[in-house]
Design a protein around this motif. Structure first.
Motif, PDB file in Angstrom:
ATOM      1  N   THR A   1      19.075 -21.417  39.776  1.00 38.47           N
ATOM      2  CA  THR A   1      18.690 -20.044  39.431  1.00 38.47           C
ATOM      3  C   THR A   1      17.437 -19.985  38.559  1.00 38.47           C
ATOM      4  O   THR A   1      16.912 -18.889  38.324  1.00 38.47           O
ATOM      5  CB  THR A   1      19.838 -19.351  38.681  1.00 38.47           C
ATOM      6  OG1 THR A   1      20.130 -20.075  37.475  1.00 38.47           O
ATOM      7  CG2 THR A   1      21.096 -19.291  39.554  1.00 38.47           C
TER       8      THR A   1
ATOM      9  N   ARG B   1      25.812 -16.226  39.196  1.00 37.09           N
ATOM     10  CA  ARG B   1      25.307 -14.962  38.665  1.00 37.09           C
ATOM     11  C   ARG B   1      25.357 -14.927  37.145  1.00 37.09           C
ATOM     12  O   ARG B   1      24.458 -14.372  36.494  1.00 37.09           O
ATOM     13  CB  ARG B   1      26.093 -13.804  39.269  1.00 37.09           C
ATOM     14  CG  ARG B   1      25.710 -13.536  40.731  1.00 37.09           C
ATOM     15  CD  ARG B   1      26.605 -12.523  41.370  1.00 37.09           C
ATOM     16  NE  ARG B   1      26.071 -12.101  42.670  1.00 37.09           N
ATOM     17  CZ  ARG B   1      26.825 -11.705  43.689  1.00 37.09           C
ATOM     18  NH1 ARG B   1      28.144 -11.683  43.570  1.00 37.09           N
ATOM     19  NH2 ARG B   1      26.270 -11.334  44.824  1.00 37.09           N
ATOM     20  N   ARG B   2      26.424 -15.521  36.578  1.00 37.54           N
ATOM     21  CA  ARG B   2      26.497 -15.554  35.114  1.00 37.54           C
ATOM     22  C   ARG B   2      25.380 -16.404  34.540  1.00 37.54           C
ATOM     23  O   ARG B   2      24.720 -16.003  33.560  1.00 37.54           O
ATOM     24  CB  ARG B   2      27.871 -16.100  34.663  1.00 37.54           C
ATOM     25  CG  ARG B   2      27.978 -16.305  33.154  1.00 37.54           C
ATOM     26  CD  ARG B   2      27.784 -14.991  32.403  1.00 37.54           C
ATOM     27  NE  ARG B   2      27.583 -15.209  30.958  1.00 37.54           N
ATOM     28  CZ  ARG B   2      26.390 -15.332  30.388  1.00 37.54           C
ATOM     29  NH1 ARG B   2      25.268 -15.277  31.119  1.00 37.54           N
ATOM     30  NH2 ARG B   2      26.283 -15.499  29.075  1.00 37.54           N
TER      31      ARG B   2
ATOM     32  N   LEU C   1      23.114 -15.882  48.259  1.00 35.73           N
ATOM     33  CA  LEU C   1      23.266 -14.700  47.421  1.00 35.73           C
ATOM     34  C   LEU C   1      21.946 -13.944  47.285  1.00 35.73           C
ATOM     35  O   LEU C   1      21.904 -12.712  47.394  1.00 35.73           O
ATOM     36  CB  LEU C   1      23.778 -15.101  46.035  1.00 35.73           C
ATOM     37  CG  LEU C   1      25.239 -15.553  45.938  1.00 35.73           C
ATOM     38  CD1 LEU C   1      25.516 -16.147  44.562  1.00 35.73           C
ATOM     39  CD2 LEU C   1      26.187 -14.390  46.220  1.00 35.73           C
TER      40      LEU C   1
ATOM     41  N   ALA D   1      22.540 -17.113  35.959  1.00 32.84           N
ATOM     42  CA  ALA D   1      21.277 -16.437  36.250  1.00 32.84           C
ATOM     43  C   ALA D   1      20.970 -15.350  35.235  1.00 32.84           C
ATOM     44  O   ALA D   1      19.798 -15.024  34.988  1.00 32.84           O
ATOM     45  CB  ALA D   1      21.321 -15.842  37.656  1.00 32.84           C
ATOM     46  N   ALA D   2      21.999 -14.787  34.625  1.00 30.19           N
ATOM     47  CA  ALA D   2      21.795 -13.744  33.605  1.00 30.19           C
ATOM     48  C   ALA D   2      21.294 -14.311  32.285  1.00 30.19           C
ATOM     49  O   ALA D   2      20.943 -13.545  31.374  1.00 30.19           O
ATOM     50  CB  ALA D   2      23.101 -12.983  33.380  1.00 30.19           C
TER      51      ALA D   2
ATOM     52  N   TRP E   1      23.342 -20.163  46.175  1.00 28.73           N
ATOM     53  CA  TRP E   1      22.435 -19.251  45.478  1.00 28.73           C
ATOM     54  C   TRP E   1      21.433 -18.640  46.451  1.00 28.73           C
ATOM     55  O   TRP E   1      21.143 -17.443  46.384  1.00 28.73           O
ATOM     56  CB  TRP E   1      21.711 -19.982  44.361  1.00 28.73           C
ATOM     57  CG  TRP E   1      20.726 -19.114  43.632  1.00 28.73           C
ATOM     58  CD1 TRP E   1      19.373 -19.266  43.552  1.00 28.73           C
ATOM     59  CD2 TRP E   1      21.025 -17.941  42.858  1.00 28.73           C
ATOM     60  NE1 TRP E   1      18.808 -18.275  42.801  1.00 28.73           N
ATOM     61  CE2 TRP E   1      19.808 -17.441  42.361  1.00 28.73           C
ATOM     62  CE3 TRP E   1      22.215 -17.264  42.549  1.00 28.73           C
ATOM     63  CZ2 TRP E   1      19.737 -16.294  41.573  1.00 28.73           C
ATOM     64  CZ3 TRP E   1      22.150 -16.119  41.767  1.00 28.73           C
ATOM     65  CH2 TRP E   1      20.920 -15.646  41.296  1.00 28.73           C
TER      66      TRP E   1
ATOM     67  N   CYS F   1      23.815 -24.970  38.565  1.00 35.76           N
ATOM     68  CA  CYS F   1      23.636 -23.519  38.567  1.00 35.76           C
ATOM     69  C   CYS F   1      22.351 -23.144  37.823  1.00 35.76           C
ATOM     70  O   CYS F   1      21.594 -22.268  38.257  1.00 35.76           O
ATOM     71  CB  CYS F   1      24.828 -22.825  37.920  1.00 35.76           C
ATOM     72  SG  CYS F   1      26.338 -22.796  38.931  1.00 35.76           S
TER      73      CYS F   1
ATOM     74  N   PRO G   1      29.959 -18.108  43.261  1.00 31.22           N
ATOM     75  CA  PRO G   1      29.028 -16.988  43.057  1.00 31.22           C
ATOM     76  C   PRO G   1      29.081 -16.401  41.652  1.00 31.22           C
ATOM     77  O   PRO G   1      28.048 -16.011  41.093  1.00 31.22           O
ATOM     78  CB  PRO G   1      29.475 -15.974  44.118  1.00 31.22           C
ATOM     79  CG  PRO G   1      29.993 -16.820  45.240  1.00 31.22           C
ATOM     80  CD  PRO G   1      30.705 -17.948  44.534  1.00 31.22           C
ATOM     81  N   TRP G   2      30.290 -16.349  41.052  1.00 29.29           N
ATOM     82  CA  TRP G   2      30.375 -15.800  39.706  1.00 29.29           C
ATOM     83  C   TRP G   2      29.602 -16.670  38.727  1.00 29.29           C
ATOM     84  O   TRP G   2      28.826 -16.165  37.908  1.00 29.29           O
ATOM     85  CB  TRP G   2      31.825 -15.666  39.241  1.00 29.29           C
ATOM     86  CG  TRP G   2      31.905 -14.971  37.910  1.00 29.29           C
ATOM     87  CD1 TRP G   2      31.956 -13.631  37.690  1.00 29.29           C
ATOM     88  CD2 TRP G   2      31.874 -15.597  36.613  1.00 29.29           C
ATOM     89  NE1 TRP G   2      31.965 -13.371  36.333  1.00 29.29           N
ATOM     90  CE2 TRP G   2      31.924 -14.559  35.651  1.00 29.29           C
ATOM     91  CE3 TRP G   2      31.816 -16.918  36.170  1.00 29.29           C
ATOM     92  CZ2 TRP G   2      31.913 -14.810  34.280  1.00 29.29           C
ATOM     93  CZ3 TRP G   2      31.812 -17.170  34.804  1.00 29.29           C
ATOM     94  CH2 TRP G   2      31.854 -16.136  33.869  1.00 29.29           C
TER      95      TRP G   2
END
Length: 344
Positions: A244, A180-181, A307, A183-184, A304, A240, A176-177
């Motif tokens: 995302t 999310r990273r 989440l 995705a940013a 993903w 990833c 998950p980290w």
């Protein structure tokens, strides 16, 4: 098939319960009811595994073809649980860890590798923590394995030793980290080499193998990881990005530079560790016994989706320890771009 699952309502236990119910098994769960609930189709028995009277009540709810212990951490307690359930369960499946190996994470491993020595009646204070070596957690889990075998015997005991487990509902927060990273968006600090092989196992594949081992009455210990060479760290970050739909770029920075910058392995950059044994675990025995692992791309995509649909791990202590801050990441990237090593 009648199955008892001890503990673990959130991740591994949840996946096993769902898989068993999907296979038409009759499932009983035993836990304190603190974590999220199991599917309604499971029979719930509330209790604390450290309370003898609760264990006695649990035994009265049997019998079962197998018990899967996902919450055993102290050998003496696992010994007591196994003794109580031995008359009403045909097989004990203990969810262990690669940390039971003395050479984890430094050297390559197989099931013949030396296991840490811990007596089956050891208490919670047994074992020591060594930097980049054996841990109390590993000693304790080894003792729990010994406790299960001491009571049920080798022929009625199955020991599963997964490495890194990922997939939907992962509360440790490693995958998950990264999702999310990425995705940013922006420039992402990528550790070491994109070609580094990794072996995370999807929790759903671990659950399916657990049921297969019970069906086949497979005894002994099994390393449960994806096969060596099935995926790389570069694959992970690429998946990833695709999952995302992020506009992220990856800057791969060598291990020695990251270490010199004080970046912590395994925690600040999840799944990154430099030792030879971390992602060099022989899984031939599990593969021969029926372990099948899905492509990492599917695991990343489904995690993903979970989440995005509201999966939350913020209330789990371990997730709070995962990930490098954006400020430190920027500092390391800036130092790398200034470095002579970048052009050498």
């Amino acid at each position: 098939m009648r199955l008892l699952v001890l503990g673990g309502t959130w991740f591994v236990g949840h996946a096993i319960v769902r898989a068993a119910i999907g296979a038409g098994w009759e499932v009983t769960t035993f836990n304190r009811g603190i974590s999220s609930a199991f599917p309604e189709a499971a029979r719930l028995v509330r209790g604390d595994r450290t309370h003898p009277e609760d264990l006695a009540d649990l035994a009265a709810a049997g019998p079962w073809e197998a018990v899967v212990d996902t919450s055993g951490y102290v050998p003496s307690n696992t010994l007591a649980v196994a003794r109580t359930l031995a008359p009403v369960a045909a097989r004990y499946v203990f969810m262990s860890t690669l940390s039971v190996y003395r050479d984890w994470p430094v050297k390559p491993l197989n099931e013949r590798s030396e296991v840490l020595d811990c007596p089956p009646d050891a208490g919670a204070d047994f074992g020591t923590d060594t930097e980049d070596g054996p841990t109390s957690y590993g000693y304790q889990k080894a003792g729990c394995e010994a406790a299960a075998v001491a009571v049920f015997g080798a022929d009625r005991t199955t020991v599963l030793r997964p490495g890194v487990i990922v997939g939907p509902r992962e509360y440790v927060g490693r995958l998950p980290w990264w999702l999310r990273r990425v995705a940013a968006s922006g420039e992402v600090l990528a550790p070491g080499s994109a070609d580094r092989a990794i072996q995370p196992v999807d929790v759903r594949d671990l659950a399916a193998f657990t049921l297969q081992a019970i069906r086949d009455q497979s005894s002994g210990a099994f390393n449960v990881c994806a096969p060596i060479g099935s995926a790389t760290f570069g694959d992970l970050l690429t998946h990833c990005g695709h999952s995302t739909h992020a506009d992220a770029s990856f800057t791969w920075v060598p291990d020695d530079f990251l270490l010199a910058q004080g970046v912590r392995q395994w925690s600040e950059l999840p799944l990154w560790r430099t030792f030879d044994g971390v992602w060099n675990v022989d899984t031939a025995a599990a593969q021969a016994a029926g372990l099948r692992t899905r492509p990492l791309e599917l695991t990343v995509r489904d995690t993903w989706r979970w989440l995005v649909e509201g999966g939350d791990i913020s209330n789990h202590d371990r997730a709070a320890e995962i990930g490098i801050s954006r400020e430190k990441e920027a500092q390391v990237l800036a130092a790398w771009h200034r470095s002579d090593k970048r052009s050498s």
